[in-house]
Design a protein around this motif. Sequence first.
Motif, short mmCIF file in Angstrom:
data_model
loop_
_atom_site.label_atom_id
_atom_site.label_comp_id
_atom_site.label_asym_id
_atom_site.label_seq_id
_atom_site.Cartn_x
_atom_site.Cartn_y
_atom_site.Cartn_z
N MET A 118 0.83 -1.20 0.00
CA MET A 118 0.00 0.00 0.00
C MET A 118 0.87 1.26 0.00
O MET A 118 0.50 2.26 -0.61
CB MET A 118 -0.94 0.01 1.19
CG MET A 118 -2.18 -0.87 1.03
SD MET A 118 -3.09 -0.61 -0.51
CE MET A 118 -3.36 1.16 -0.50
N ASN A 122 0.32 3.83 -3.00
CA ASN A 122 -0.03 5.23 -2.72
C ASN A 122 1.05 6.19 -3.21
O ASN A 122 0.75 7.27 -3.73
CB ASN A 122 -0.27 5.43 -1.23
CG ASN A 122 -1.57 4.81 -0.76
OD1 ASN A 122 -2.51 4.65 -1.53
ND2 ASN A 122 -1.64 4.45 0.51
N THR A 123 2.29 5.79 -3.06
CA THR A 123 3.39 6.64 -3.53
C THR A 123 3.36 6.76 -5.05
O THR A 123 3.52 7.85 -5.61
CB THR A 123 4.74 6.06 -3.09
OG1 THR A 123 4.79 5.99 -1.66
CG2 THR A 123 5.89 6.93 -3.58
N PHE A 126 0.37 8.95 -6.06
CA PHE A 126 0.62 10.34 -5.68
C PHE A 126 1.54 11.02 -6.70
O PHE A 126 1.26 12.14 -7.17
CB PHE A 126 1.26 10.40 -4.29
CG PHE A 126 1.69 11.78 -3.88
CD1 PHE A 126 0.76 12.70 -3.41
CD2 PHE A 126 3.01 12.18 -3.97
CE1 PHE A 126 1.15 13.98 -3.04
CE2 PHE A 126 3.41 13.45 -3.60
CZ PHE A 126 2.48 14.35 -3.13
N TYR A 229 -7.73 9.46 -10.21
CA TYR A 229 -6.56 9.10 -9.42
C TYR A 229 -6.59 9.72 -8.03
O TYR A 229 -6.02 9.17 -7.09
CB TYR A 229 -5.28 9.47 -10.18
CG TYR A 229 -5.07 8.57 -11.37
CD1 TYR A 229 -4.65 7.26 -11.19
CD2 TYR A 229 -5.32 9.01 -12.67
CE1 TYR A 229 -4.46 6.41 -12.27
CE2 TYR A 229 -5.15 8.16 -13.75
CZ TYR A 229 -4.72 6.87 -13.55
OH TYR A 229 -4.56 6.02 -14.61
N LEU A 233 -6.23 7.51 -4.73
CA LEU A 233 -5.28 7.88 -3.69
C LEU A 233 -5.97 8.06 -2.34
O LEU A 233 -5.47 7.61 -1.30
CB LEU A 233 -4.55 9.17 -4.09
CG LEU A 233 -3.53 9.70 -3.07
CD1 LEU A 233 -2.43 8.68 -2.83
CD2 LEU A 233 -2.93 11.02 -3.56
N GLY A 236 -6.82 4.73 -0.95
CA GLY A 236 -5.58 4.05 -0.57
C GLY A 236 -5.03 4.55 0.75
O GLY A 236 -4.55 3.75 1.58
N LEU A 237 -5.09 5.85 0.97
CA LEU A 237 -4.59 6.41 2.23
C LEU A 237 -5.46 5.97 3.41
O LEU A 237 -4.95 5.61 4.48
CB LEU A 237 -4.56 7.93 2.14
CG LEU A 237 -3.53 8.52 1.16
CD1 LEU A 237 -3.71 10.04 1.04
CD2 LEU A 237 -2.11 8.20 1.59
N ALA A 301 -10.82 1.48 -6.33
CA ALA A 301 -9.83 1.18 -5.29
C ALA A 301 -10.47 0.41 -4.14
O ALA A 301 -9.87 -0.52 -3.59
CB ALA A 301 -9.21 2.48 -4.77
N TYR A 305 -8.37 -2.90 -3.91
CA TYR A 305 -7.30 -2.95 -2.91
C TYR A 305 -7.49 -4.05 -1.86
O TYR A 305 -6.53 -4.75 -1.53
CB TYR A 305 -7.15 -1.59 -2.24
CG TYR A 305 -6.27 -0.62 -3.01
CD1 TYR A 305 -5.34 -1.05 -3.93
CD2 TYR A 305 -6.38 0.77 -2.80
CE1 TYR A 305 -4.55 -0.16 -4.63
CE2 TYR A 305 -5.59 1.67 -3.50
CZ TYR A 305 -4.67 1.20 -4.42
OH TYR A 305 -3.87 2.08 -5.10
#
Length: 331
Positions: A118, A122-123, A126, A229, A233, A236-237, A301, A305
């Motif tokens: 993750m 996420n990186t 981003f 996106y 994101l 994901g966070l 996501a 995820y």
Amino acid sequence: MLTVILYTRKNCHLCDDVKKSLVSLQEEHPHELVEIDIDLDPVLQKEYGESVPVVQVGPYVRKAPISRRDLQVSLSAARDRESQLTNLDDPGYRHQKSRSAKITTGDRVSYWISDHFMLLANTLVFFYVGLSFLAPVFMKAGWTGPANVIYRSYSFVCHNLGYRSWYLFGEQAAYPREAAGIESLRTFEEVSGLTATNSTTDLLASRRFVGDDQLGFKVAFCERDVAIYTGILLFGLVFAATGRRIKSLHWVMWLLIGIGPIGIDGFSQLLSQPPFNLLDYRESTPFLRTFTGFLFGLTTAWYGYPIVAETMQDARRALLVKFKRLGEPVN
């Protein structure tokens, strides 16, 4: 020989009893006993925290309370299954066994990824969406070379149309087509001098239009892609912050909430314009593109995820057992 995995923890009397039973069954059912303390791994702690002791023999899993008879049944079933499925004279099988008897760099990398996927995802998202915002920043700073590299790079994955993009450092955040009917905003045709039709020439000119100091400079991603996106994101966070405890969104809800709105907005616009002209002409608005794109990104996501997390958890568990068997320290 069978491998028996005993998930345990310190100061667990039931775990000690199960271990004694397994030792006593060693002569009747020869096996390799691998003990794993679940408190050393957050994933196992989450999965088995209220269930230890847990015994896994091949595909068979027993959770507390576990009797000696339960262990006999599982060991016998696993042994019969192994004898049926495994041909020890098969060279391919021997090669696979020899490879599994050592720890590779790939194993260590896979183990790390299984716990940090993750962070990686996420990186990546981003920087993927964030880099598109650097293009107008570079243009504002006068660094047209790097900005144009970004614009060209993103043109392979996004249409980059000037009337469907966001702008930074200008008088408006967006310049939609006149057909969108937003009277409070200056239109793309007005500020660019382009007709913004669907002809190949006008489309190419709209893609190349990046703005200026007065109008602002175009983000390298279109409004809808930015929203998609951003939704990915954001989930994901949240997913990472909650310890990946959120369950996967049901696929029906994904279709209704995620795919439905973006499909209706996108296809109704596409089919209403040349060369199709199948519906009354319409042009979507920045709000609709953003709203439907965000819903699609968020729900995609949300659906995907947790499924990936479950797969990673299975891979991590298998590698943890391998490391334990071969005496590899696990951090």
